[in-house]
Design an enzyme around this catalytic site. Structure first.
Site, short mmCIF file in Angstrom:
data_model
loop_
_atom_site.label_atom_id
_atom_site.label_comp_id
_atom_site.label_asym_id
_atom_site.label_seq_id
_atom_site.Cartn_x
_atom_site.Cartn_y
_atom_site.Cartn_z
N ASP A 157 0.84 -1.19 0.00
CA ASP A 157 0.00 0.00 0.00
C ASP A 157 0.88 1.24 0.00
O ASP A 157 1.98 1.22 -0.52
CB ASP A 157 -0.94 -0.06 1.22
CG ASP A 157 -2.29 0.58 0.96
OD1 ASP A 157 -2.33 1.78 0.64
OD2 ASP A 157 -3.32 -0.12 1.08
N HIS A 216 -3.93 6.00 3.15
CA HIS A 216 -4.60 4.78 2.71
C HIS A 216 -4.02 3.53 3.36
O HIS A 216 -4.74 2.66 3.87
CB HIS A 216 -4.50 4.70 1.18
CG HIS A 216 -5.30 3.62 0.54
ND1 HIS A 216 -4.84 2.32 0.42
CD2 HIS A 216 -6.53 3.64 -0.03
CE1 HIS A 216 -5.74 1.59 -0.21
NE2 HIS A 216 -6.78 2.37 -0.49
N SER A 376 -11.26 -1.02 -1.21
CA SER A 376 -10.00 -0.98 -0.46
C SER A 376 -10.23 -1.23 1.02
O SER A 376 -9.36 -1.75 1.72
CB SER A 376 -9.32 0.38 -0.63
OG SER A 376 -8.52 0.43 -1.78
#
Length: 539
Positions: A157, A216, A376
């Protein structure tokens, strides 16, 4: 602890405009690059000599940048505007197995402005106005297991805030590396990789620092393994676990957060080398990349991937890596607090399972917390569940763990393969296989090319019913590809067992490496079992 977005909301708003399906028209959306300029991925046939490969690279003005040893794929620099021309030329050469651009992938998330006080996806009591029990039954599962401190999950990520109050205790530390001594102590090719690696910038600090990526990676890491029962913040699906942050995303062209096939391949290779058994991959895009496919196939890990946020059918509009047809991949759609498919979520029979992905509360950088939407956010629910299962029963193979996750899910009539949403408790408490298989070597397991190997395969029915069982025997090569050795439908009476001896002559040209003989026994929708024996081929 705070539930505000602070200074990162501006960058998150950009991500929302780039990622969300629906409100933003294609005409107004900035064009996202499809591949990295001036880079191609090449795999030569095994019979190509060094002289031949050098000659081929010279013809395209190519220069080797990096080689991935597990898959024998090379990353090659070419003149910036010649990528497609070089690939066309390479594909005409019989010494080339494949050549492709170094594709770019993008994150599958966008944030939500709503503030909620509870994590409905883990335990839904209607607190957000949704349907009671439209959740994954996490509290029930935690009565059995809250995780395993030895279980490592790789998170490919944007990195992770490794000092976050709710993550720091669960960040992986490399036991074979001595901090800051400038030496590759464990010999894995990376110096001072204490807590993972930053493949985006090729350095040893995988912190979640690119603001355009909006925290994220920290958010997905928190869903998998935020410290539980510590009196602060949130709880991950695993209260005890080791999160290995592998940073592959970075700022591109000032407004995009993206990664490349080459960085994905290298991160997977790293995780495989370090023995990781589960990874989360909350990103995607197109087109198909043979380089990514080969790396995932060789990884022998449960590879959990977000299905995508375009609201399209992945059967006709594929999103990779979720759409690669590999047994160890679990593709994940997103549901809301009513167990409905999220409006943005991709779907189709190429998507395996769904999990909560709307208004998901988790960690973000600087000891903060926030609600994000996206497949996600759904993907790390399933990755966390896989880690909890394997941490509880370390004998599970990737196929067995996947079978338990899919079979234990709750049928919600969703437009995906299983039509179901993850149920952590059901998957953790699946009954033992009704039909078991055992592969037992009848001689040495360290052998040479040209040797004869012998082994016995037995199957047993522990149920009180006659069961029609699909029994298969495959050889798994070091690169993860399979060779079918035998397959049969066998009806077993209650309590019955059968066994058979097998002999296999190894080819004299067989390369060195670890090969596995895998026996599989499946009773449709009832039971799946797998057993493997490893043969080490040496010269």
């Amino acid at each position: 602890m705070q539930l505000t977005k602070k200074g990162i909301i501006a960058s998150l708003a950009i991500m929302a405009l780039l990622s969300m399906a629906g409100p933003v028209s294609a005409a107004s959306e900035p064009q996202r690059p499809e591949f990295v300029p001036g880079e191609v991925l090449i795999k030569f046939n095994t019979n190509a000599t060094a002289e031949e490969t050098n000659s081929i690279l010279q013809k395209i003005q190519g220069k080797l940048k990096k080689k991935f040893n597990q898959t024998d794929i090379q990353l090659v620099n070419v003149p910036v505007d010649t990528v497609k021309k070089a690939i066309r030329q390479l594909k005409l050469n019989p010494l080339i197995k494949f050549a492709e651009p170094n594709y770019l992938r993008y994150l599958n998330t966008f944030p939500d402005d709503l503030q909620f006080s509870d994590m409905w996806g883990l335990d839904n009591e209607g607190q957000t106005g949704g349907t009671i029990n439209a959740d994954i039954n996490a509290p029930e599962a935690w009565d059995i297991s809250t995780g395993n401190a030895n279980m490592v999950v790789a998170v490919l990520d944007s990195g992770a805030d490794m000092e976050h109050e709710d993550l720091a205790a669960n960040i992986w530390t490399n036991p074979g590396e001595i901090p800051e001594n400038g030496i590759d102590d464990d010999g894995n090719g990376y110096i001072d990789d204490i807590h993972g690696w930053d493949f985006a910038y090729n350095e040893n600090d995988p912190s979640d620092t690119d603001t355009i990526c909006g925290g994220h990676g920290t958010h997905t890491a928190g869903t998998i393994g935020a410290v539980g029962n510590n009196g602060i913040g949130v709880a991950g699906i695993n209260w005890d676990v080791q999160i290995m942050p592998l940073k592959i995303f970075k700022k591109t062209l000032f407004i995009f957060c993206s990664t490349s096939s080459a960085d994905i391949v290298e991160a997977i290779q790293y995780a495989t080398t370090m023995g990781v058994r589960v990874s989360n991959n909350s990103y995607g895009g197109g087109p198909f990349s043979q380089s990514e496919y080969d790396a995932i196939q060789a990884s022998d890990m449960v590879f959990v991937a977000a299905a995508g946020n375009e609201g399209v059918n992945n059967d006709t509009t594929p999103s990779y890596p979720a759409n690669y047809d590999l047994d160890n991949i679990i593709a994940v759609a997103a549901t809301d607090h009513n167990d409905d498919l999220a409006a943005f979520s991709n779907f189709g029979t190429s998507v395996d399972i769904a999990a909560p992905g709307v208004d998901i509360l988790s960690t973000i950088p600087y000891d903060s917390y926030d609600f994000f939407d996206g497949t996600s956010m759904a993907s790390p629910h399933v990755a966390g569940a896989a880690a909890l299962l394997i941490g509880f029963d370390s004998t599970l193979t990737p196929r067995e763990a996947k079978w338990d996750l899919l079979q234990g899910a709750d049928d919600k009539g969703l437009p995906i393969l299983t039509s179901s949403r993850l149920n952590l408790y059901n998957s953790l408490t699946m009954p033992p296989p009704a039909v078991t298989v055992a592969v037992t070597p009848s001689g040495p397991t360290v052998v040479h090319p040209g040797d004869l190997i012998s082994y016995n395969v037995s199957i047993s029915n522990s149920s009180m019913e006659y069961l029609n069982t699909q029994v298969s025997l495959v050889a798994l090569k070091p690169n993860g590809s399979e060779i079918q050795l035998s397959s049969a439908n066998v009806t077993l009476a209650p309590g019955d067992s059968k066994d058979k001896d097998f002999n296999l002559n190894l080819p004299v040209t067989l390369p060195e490496g670890d090969y596995r003989i895998s026996g599989r026994a499946e009773v449709s929708d009832v039971s799946f079992d797998e057993d493997q024996v490893t043969y080490s081929i040496v010269r």
